[in-house]
Design a protein around this motif. Sequence first.
Motif: not given
Length: 343
Positions: A134-149
Motif C-alpha cells: 500500500i503506497v505510503g503505508a510503511q511511513v506511519p508503521l515506521g513511525t510506530g517503530l520509532a515510538l516503540a524505540n
Amino acid sequence: MARAQAGATGRRKANGADKTAAGKDELLKYYRDMLLIRRFEERAGQLYGMGLIGGFCHLYIGQEAIAVGVEAAKQPGDEIITGYRDHGHMLTCGMDPREVMAELTGRAGGSSKGKGGSMHMFSTEAAFYGGHGIVGAQVPLGTGLALANWYRDDGKVSFAFFGDGAANQGQVYEAFNMAELWKLPVVYVIENNQYAMGTAIQRSSSETRLHKRGASFGIPGEEVDGMDVLAVKAAAEKARAHAASGQGPYILEMKTYRYRGHSMSDPAKYRTREEVDEVRKTRDPIDHVEELLEKNGWADEATLKAIDAEVKKIVADAAEFARTSPEPEPSELYTDVYTELSA
C-alpha cells in the motif's frame, strides 16, 4: 533535457562526497554490496520473464547506493521499513539471498515461507519490517517503530523509506506531525526516482523539493545525491545522530533514478531511451565507486572481475535454490495469521 528530467546535479557534485574519507576495504564492500543487488535484480527480472515469479515485481536497479549507504550508517538494532521496491534493502540488511529469491518465487524456503512474495517480505531477525504494497503505508508503521524505540529508550532509530509518489499521501503528514510532536527517533528516507509509478514529479507535485515537506512541522531535511554511496552514508549518519539525540525526525531526499520501469509490466514509455542512457553513462552508482577504486590504485580490472564472478555465483546459487525449493503446504494458509499472547 535528460539531465534536468533525471534531477542530475552534475557528476558527483552534491554534498562534496568525493572528499569523504573512505578506505580501500570500505569502498570494496560498497562495490560488492551494490553489485550483489544489481546482479540479483537482473536475475529476478529473468525469472519473472520465465514465469517463475508471479504477481508484481519492482526492481531496484539504479538505486543501489541508497540501500547500501544507509545500511553503512545504521547501528545494531536500527530498523528498516520500506515499500514494495524492497529487494535491495533486504540484501543489505543481511537477509540470505537464497531465502529472498525463494520468497520471490513463492517457495517454502523463502524468508516468509513463500507467503509474502516480492512485495511483502519480512525478517525481524534482520530488523527488516517489510516491504509494503500500500503506497505510503510503511511511513506511519515506521513511525510506530520509532515510538516503540522512544518508549523503551533503547537508543535505536527507525529508517522509513518511501518514494516520491508516496510523499503525496496524507498518512505521511499525519506521521510527520506525531514524530515531531513527540521527538521520535525516525529518519524518513525519500527515494525520489523522479517518476513515481509513471508520472514525472513535476506533473504530480506542487512542491518538488521533497526534503522541504516537513518544514511546516519543524522537521529538518536535506537533498542528497542518491547515486553516490558516500554522500548517502554521510547524510544518513548525520540524520541518525539527530534522531538518536532526542531532536526528533529528519528527512533525507535521495535524488536517484531507476533504470527499469516502475514494475515488470511497465514499458516506461513516458521517458526516452536517451534519458536513461545519459544517467547510466554519467551517474551510475556502481561505476562511480569503481572509478574511485581505480583512481586510488585499490583495485584493477582483474580484482573487479573476481568480485563480479563471486557475486554472480551467489546469485546463481540463490536462483537454483529458489527453483528447486518446494512450494508451501496448503496448510500454511492458516499459519502466522494470529499470534498468541501469554497471560
